[in-house]
Motif scaffolding. Sequence first.
Motif, PDB file in Angstrom:
ATOM      1  N   LEU A  60       0.827  -1.201   0.000  1.00 41.59           N
ATOM      2  CA  LEU A  60       0.000   0.000   0.000  1.00 41.59           C
ATOM      3  C   LEU A  60       0.869   1.262   0.000  1.00 41.59           C
ATOM      4  N   ALA A  93      -4.852  -4.818  -0.646  1.00 41.85           N
ATOM      5  CA  ALA A  93      -4.081  -4.512   0.565  1.00 41.85           C
ATOM      6  C   ALA A  93      -4.838  -3.530   1.454  1.00 41.85           C
ATOM      7  N   TRP A  94      -5.531  -2.587   0.823  1.00 44.67           N
ATOM      8  CA  TRP A  94      -6.303  -1.591   1.561  1.00 44.67           C
ATOM      9  C   TRP A  94      -7.432  -2.258   2.357  1.00 44.67           C
ATOM     10  N   THR A  95      -8.178  -3.115   1.697  1.00 46.30           N
ATOM     11  CA  THR A  95      -9.302  -3.806   2.357  1.00 46.30           C
ATOM     12  C   THR A  95      -8.796  -4.660   3.519  1.00 46.30           C
ATOM     13  N   THR A  96      -7.658  -5.321   3.323  1.00 48.77           N
ATOM     14  CA  THR A  96      -7.086  -6.148   4.388  1.00 48.77           C
ATOM     15  C   THR A  96      -6.649  -5.282   5.563  1.00 48.77           C
ATOM     16  N   TRP A  97      -5.976  -4.172   5.283  1.00 46.88           N
ATOM     17  CA  TRP A  97      -5.487  -3.291   6.351  1.00 46.88           C
ATOM     18  C   TRP A  97      -6.643  -2.720   7.165  1.00 46.88           C
ATOM     19  N   VAL A  98      -7.673  -2.236   6.520  1.00 43.38           N
ATOM     20  CA  VAL A  98      -8.817  -1.669   7.232  1.00 43.38           C
ATOM     21  C   VAL A  98      -9.541  -2.746   8.018  1.00 43.38           C
ATOM     22  N   ARG A 106      -8.345  -5.437   9.374  1.00 47.23           N
ATOM     23  CA  ARG A 106      -7.579  -5.763  10.583  1.00 47.23           C
ATOM     24  C   ARG A 106      -7.783  -4.692  11.650  1.00 47.23           C
ATOM     25  N   GLY A 107      -7.816  -3.447  11.216  1.00 48.74           N
ATOM     26  CA  GLY A 107      -8.043  -2.368  12.174  1.00 48.74           C
ATOM     27  C   GLY A 107      -9.390  -2.483  12.848  1.00 48.74           C
ATOM     28  N   ASP A 110       4.402   2.883   8.139  1.00 49.57           N
ATOM     29  CA  ASP A 110       3.351   2.648   9.134  1.00 49.57           C
ATOM     30  C   ASP A 110       2.198   3.638   8.981  1.00 49.57           C
ATOM     31  N   GLY A 146      -1.347   3.932   5.625  1.00 49.52           N
ATOM     32  CA  GLY A 146      -2.766   3.595   5.697  1.00 49.52           C
ATOM     33  C   GLY A 146      -3.589   4.681   6.355  1.00 49.52           C
ATOM     34  N   HIS A 147      -3.093   5.222   7.465  1.00 52.37           N
ATOM     35  CA  HIS A 147      -3.823   6.274   8.174  1.00 52.37           C
ATOM     36  C   HIS A 147      -3.954   7.534   7.318  1.00 52.37           C
TER      37      HIS A 147
END
Length: 206
Positions: free
Chosen positions: A3, A21-26, A28-29, A182, A185-186
């Motif tokens: 990402l 990758a975006w869908t996975t990262w969000v 997990r959050g 890190d 994503g944010h």
Amino acid sequence: MPLAMWLWWDGYVPTRQAQRAWTTWVGRGRRNQEVAREGALGLLEQVGYQLATPTARARFVRIITELGNGKSLTVRGRPEVLDAVRDVMEPESVFAASGIVRALGPAQTPMTVETVVGHVEALSTALGRTLDGKVDTALLERARAVHRASMTDYLAKRGILAAEAGALADLFREPTLEEQFDQAGHQLLLVIGMVLIHRRTRARPQ
């Protein structure tokens, strides 16, 4: 990492891969309550006034954590968020009689109660859209273009902003490479939210 590479450099990661990758990262959050709580505590540390009551602080952390964990921010819920932010940024015991509006950071981009609420609203909007499966490649590419343009402008002004930021000067220091990865994503979450809110505002009848 995919990402962040997609966000900053062309030709290495296709947008379709970045979307996955975006869908996975969000996702997990959302599943990690502690991630949302840490974000709420971090925001409180930045904007909270020293005389804000423990009750106001606890309410702020609860509301921001819920939004960071996938709860929708409705039109009816926005006043509650506004009150929660104001209670920690501008405690009534200090600011009610004076009428002073508290503004943090540099004069060019001051952080006020409304600014913080707008920040929270953007994050909540982007999070909800992603969890609903409605962040497509076109939206991601638009957000990337906005992010790159805003970062170019920010980097040109960072030294001035840091000098004016006072107690928040550390927010404008140059991040390490690890921090950049890190934070990708944010940063993208915030920009997607801003793009969506801008579209919504433009679509409203005049």
